[in-house]
Design a protein around this motif. Structure first.
Motif, PDB file in Angstrom:
ATOM      1  N   ASP A 317      -1.541   9.318  -1.586  1.00 43.70           N
ATOM      2  CA  ASP A 317      -0.310   8.935  -1.065  1.00 43.70           C
ATOM      3  C   ASP A 317      -0.740   8.271   0.277  1.00 43.70           C
ATOM      4  O   ASP A 317      -0.407   9.062   1.313  1.00 43.70           O
ATOM      5  CB  ASP A 317       0.470   9.978  -1.228  1.00 43.70           C
ATOM      6  CG  ASP A 317       2.119   9.391  -0.654  1.00 43.70           C
ATOM      7  OD1 ASP A 317       2.424   8.473  -0.299  1.00 43.70           O
ATOM      8  OD2 ASP A 317       2.934  10.383  -0.909  1.00 43.70           O
ATOM      9  N   GLU A 319       1.509   6.284   1.980  1.00 42.65           N
ATOM     10  CA  GLU A 319       2.507   6.214   2.602  1.00 42.65           C
ATOM     11  C   GLU A 319       2.913   7.812   3.550  1.00 42.65           C
ATOM     12  O   GLU A 319       3.403   7.633   4.437  1.00 42.65           O
ATOM     13  CB  GLU A 319       3.952   6.007   1.812  1.00 42.65           C
ATOM     14  CG  GLU A 319       5.123   6.005   2.583  1.00 42.65           C
ATOM     15  CD  GLU A 319       6.459   5.643   1.793  1.00 42.65           C
ATOM     16  OE1 GLU A 319       7.284   6.204   1.495  1.00 42.65           O
ATOM     17  OE2 GLU A 319       6.358   4.356   1.330  1.00 42.65           O
ATOM     18  N   LYS A 320       2.258   8.616   2.887  1.00 42.03           N
ATOM     19  CA  LYS A 320       2.221   9.939   3.537  1.00 42.03           C
ATOM     20  C   LYS A 320       1.541   9.976   4.670  1.00 42.03           C
ATOM     21  O   LYS A 320       1.616  10.453   5.962  1.00 42.03           O
ATOM     22  CB  LYS A 320       1.876  10.923   2.247  1.00 42.03           C
ATOM     23  CG  LYS A 320       1.922  12.370   3.145  1.00 42.03           C
ATOM     24  CD  LYS A 320       1.128  13.362   1.679  1.00 42.03           C
ATOM     25  CE  LYS A 320       0.614  14.463   2.381  1.00 42.03           C
ATOM     26  NZ  LYS A 320      -0.088  15.655   1.476  1.00 42.03           N
ATOM     27  N   ILE A 322       1.064   7.455   6.642  1.00 45.15           N
ATOM     28  CA  ILE A 322       1.817   6.552   7.444  1.00 45.15           C
ATOM     29  C   ILE A 322       2.903   7.800   8.375  1.00 45.15           C
ATOM     30  O   ILE A 322       3.046   7.639   9.678  1.00 45.15           O
ATOM     31  CB  ILE A 322       2.557   5.231   7.104  1.00 45.15           C
ATOM     32  CG1 ILE A 322       1.654   4.330   6.549  1.00 45.15           C
ATOM     33  CG2 ILE A 322       3.360   4.722   8.354  1.00 45.15           C
ATOM     34  CD1 ILE A 322       1.955   3.189   5.834  1.00 45.15           C
ATOM     35  N   LYS A 362      11.884  -0.308  -0.970  1.00 49.63           N
ATOM     36  CA  LYS A 362      11.388   0.942  -0.371  1.00 49.63           C
ATOM     37  C   LYS A 362      10.515   1.020   0.860  1.00 49.63           C
ATOM     38  O   LYS A 362      10.656   2.035   1.634  1.00 49.63           O
ATOM     39  CB  LYS A 362      10.341   1.156  -1.657  1.00 49.63           C
ATOM     40  CG  LYS A 362       9.222   2.467  -1.488  1.00 49.63           C
ATOM     41  CD  LYS A 362       8.337   2.607  -2.495  1.00 49.63           C
ATOM     42  CE  LYS A 362       7.438   3.875  -2.233  1.00 49.63           C
ATOM     43  NZ  LYS A 362       6.204   4.046  -3.191  1.00 49.63           N
ATOM     44  N   ARG A 363      10.157  -0.219   1.091  1.00 52.47           N
ATOM     45  CA  ARG A 363       9.302  -0.316   2.394  1.00 52.47           C
ATOM     46  C   ARG A 363      10.312  -0.350   3.642  1.00 52.47           C
ATOM     47  O   ARG A 363       9.958   0.315   4.838  1.00 52.47           O
ATOM     48  CB  ARG A 363       8.506  -1.698   2.459  1.00 52.47           C
ATOM     49  CG  ARG A 363       7.726  -1.967   3.781  1.00 52.47           C
ATOM     50  CD  ARG A 363       6.625  -1.294   3.591  1.00 52.47           C
ATOM     51  NE  ARG A 363       5.879  -1.550   4.551  1.00 52.47           N
ATOM     52  CZ  ARG A 363       4.414  -0.921   4.859  1.00 52.47           C
ATOM     53  NH1 ARG A 363       3.937   0.081   3.927  1.00 52.47           N
ATOM     54  NH2 ARG A 363       3.638  -1.439   6.077  1.00 52.47           N
ATOM     55  N   LEU A 366      10.919   3.181   4.579  1.00 51.75           N
ATOM     56  CA  LEU A 366       9.920   3.913   5.501  1.00 51.75           C
ATOM     57  C   LEU A 366      10.091   3.594   6.710  1.00 51.75           C
ATOM     58  O   LEU A 366      10.069   4.493   7.480  1.00 51.75           O
ATOM     59  CB  LEU A 366       8.631   3.172   5.050  1.00 51.75           C
ATOM     60  CG  LEU A 366       7.443   3.544   5.735  1.00 51.75           C
ATOM     61  CD1 LEU A 366       6.962   4.974   5.589  1.00 51.75           C
ATOM     62  CD2 LEU A 366       6.146   2.627   5.459  1.00 51.75           C
TER      63      LEU A 366
END
Length: 514
Positions: A317, A319-320, A322, A362-363, A366
């Motif tokens: 993952d 994104e995790k 970041i 989704k971005r 974030l």
């Protein structure tokens, strides 16, 4: 079975490289060609600040050749990126335009954090070998022409990442400028590196023990793979094996050493610099093993493309990572973890309930989560000008995986959460970016008001959008007078941005003590 062909092109500090990949089925990525041309763009940039017209001509000639190769392979898509040599050149915009006009290839410039994130993904393309090693205390050492990036992992989680200006070509330029004798090269590299690494150890390593060091570069890694018989998964060395390789790099004259190791003679000094840096950092960390899998930025570019077209789904993952990077920045500036987690949960709840109203993706979620985590980092510097100081900290701190423009979005959301919103036309933002910042700021402001006491009273809050009303239900028996007051103050901007009326309801009645 669907088969797709993709080309990844990188204009690096030392050479132009193109790799062509074939994707067939899920998680099946195969390199089918690898072409490179030596072109030391970094020697121009790091010495003179710009790339000369002669080098630009060579770049364009090479890219035209690459275009012909892509046509022969019937490549369906490509990505071309410039790294630090072009990024740091004063004439980078002119270079991009000339490349597009003369070759038809659109070259984008990677920020340092974007480049390192793709390099990180290149290691992830090794699959099980990567997953197994990253579960232990591991550091990734990404060595470029202009700088190095050191990222620390513990139990599959990114702990910290830091950039140091100790790139191979940058060091070589200093050695040439200062006329360093061959017999003193290693001493010079060691002194130059340790001047920065000693400070790095105090700030980021402290008592951490690193078991594995993964090396990503265009210099040492190919040699390590070659010495392991061409098997990248076996390019693992302990301290004795690394010392043996260093001895081979030190002995004999350059021509003999290059021939013995199967390297072009002009590349040997760069391999030596990379090896010295790797050795010093491994020693500093107490690393037991060094793995140099031989992957390059091109592999990371291909991995990301395969993810986007849904032909590759990695188990890691990213994104995790970041998010973890932001959490560690907040921790460094004494941010409240409980407050950040509460704000993050409330903001995500509101965002998810408002999908029909905001049209964001989704971005964008974030960016909102990062802003929630970093919302008060500036408090470390000023208890009054939190928005401005938070903005400065975020803009001065790399967040791996975000471009400069994305980081600026996060910084502005945090700034406007604390201060007056600056409307379109006064900040130089384009329309799309401005609207995203406005929407995410409105959500963060409302979320922040709902935890104004910093006591996490509304952890289990639910949100439902009906017509033009957003119903926020707080399942708590605590006194939320403060939260209600700030909610009313902050709802006006939310209503202005979305034309939605937020309504706060308390499910449990306040228990009055007698």
């Amino acid at each position: 079975m669907s088969i797709r062909t993709f080309a990844a092109i990188v204009a690096g500090s030392f050479e132009l490289t193109m790799k062509i990949f074939e994707f067939s089925g899920k998680n099946n990525m195969r390199e089918i060609d690898h072409v490179s041309r030596r072109l030391a763009l970094g020697s121009d940039t790091y010495a003179h600040g710009r790339i000369c017209s002669e080098k630009l001509d060579e770049v364009c000639r090479t890219l035209k050749e690459f275009a012909g190769i892509m046509k022969a392979y019937k490549v369906e898509a490509y990505k071309a990126y410039g790294t630090s040599a072009i990024r740091e050149a004063e004439n980078s915009i002119i270079l991009q335009d000339q490349i597009a006009q003369r070759t038809g290839i659109q070259m984008e410039i990677l920020s340092n954090s974007e480049q390192r994130f793709l390099d990180y993904k290149s290691v992830a393309s090794k699959g099980e070998s990567f997953r197994r090693i990253i579960e232990e205390k591991t550091a990734i050492l990404d060595i470029g022409g202009g700088s190095i990036q050191i990222s620390l992992f513990d139990n599959d989680t990114l702990v910290s990442t830091q950039n140091l200006r100790l790139g191979v070509l940058r060091i070589q330029e200093y050695m040439t400028r200062f006329e360093v004798k061959p017999s003193r090269r290693e001493f010079f590299i060691d002194e130059m590196a340790m001047a920065q690494l000693t400070g790095y150890k105090k700030l980021y390593l402290k008592d951490k023990e690193i078991q594995n060091l993964i090396v990503i570069d265009d210099y040492l890694s190919p040699l390590a793979v070659k010495l392991s018989g061409g098997n990248s998964n076996k390019a693992v060395m302990d301290s004795a094996g690394f010392d043996k390789m260093m001895d081979r790099l030190r002995t004999g004259n350059p021509a003999q050493a290059a021939k013995a190791l199967g390297l072009p003679e002009e590349k040997l000094p760069l391999v030596f610099i990379s090896a010295v840096l790797t050795g010093r950092i491994a020693e500093l960390m107490g690393a037991e093993r060094i793995w140099a899998p031989g992957v390059t930025l091109c592999d990371g570019i291909a991995y990301e493309y395969a993810e986007k077209i849904k032909m590759f789904r990695g188990e890691h993952d990213f994104e995790k990572d970041i998010i973890a990077c932001a959490v560690n920045i907040s921790k460094r500036y004494m941010g409240s973890r409980k407050r950040s987690e509460t704000l993050d949960n409330i903001a995500v709840t509101i965002f998810d309930s408002m999908k029909k109203a905001h049209g964001l993706g989704k971005r964008d979620l974030l960016y909102l989560r990062l802003a929630a985590i970093l919302h008060d980092c500036g408090r470390y510097i000023s208890m009054v000008n939190i928005g401005e100081t938070s903005y400065d900290i975020i803009m001065a701190t790399e967040i791996i995986g975000l471009s400069h423009a994305e980081r600026e979005m996060v910084a502005n959301i945090v700034r406007f959460n604390h201060g007056s919103f600056i409307y379109y036309g006064r900040e130089g933002l384009d329309r799309e970016t401005y609207l995203k910042i406005a929407k995410l700021t409105a959500i963060l402001r409302l979320s922040s008001g709902l935890d104004r006491s910093h006591k996490q009273k509304l952890k289990g809050m639910k949100a439902v959008l009906k017509d033009n009303q957003l119903f926020l239900t707080a399942d708590t028996a605590e006194d939320i007078t403060l939260e209600k007051g700030f909610f009313r103050e902050r709802m006006e901007f939310f209503r202005e941005v979305f034309s939605v009326e937020p309504i706060l309801k308390q499910k449990k009645a306040l228990q009055v003590q007698k």
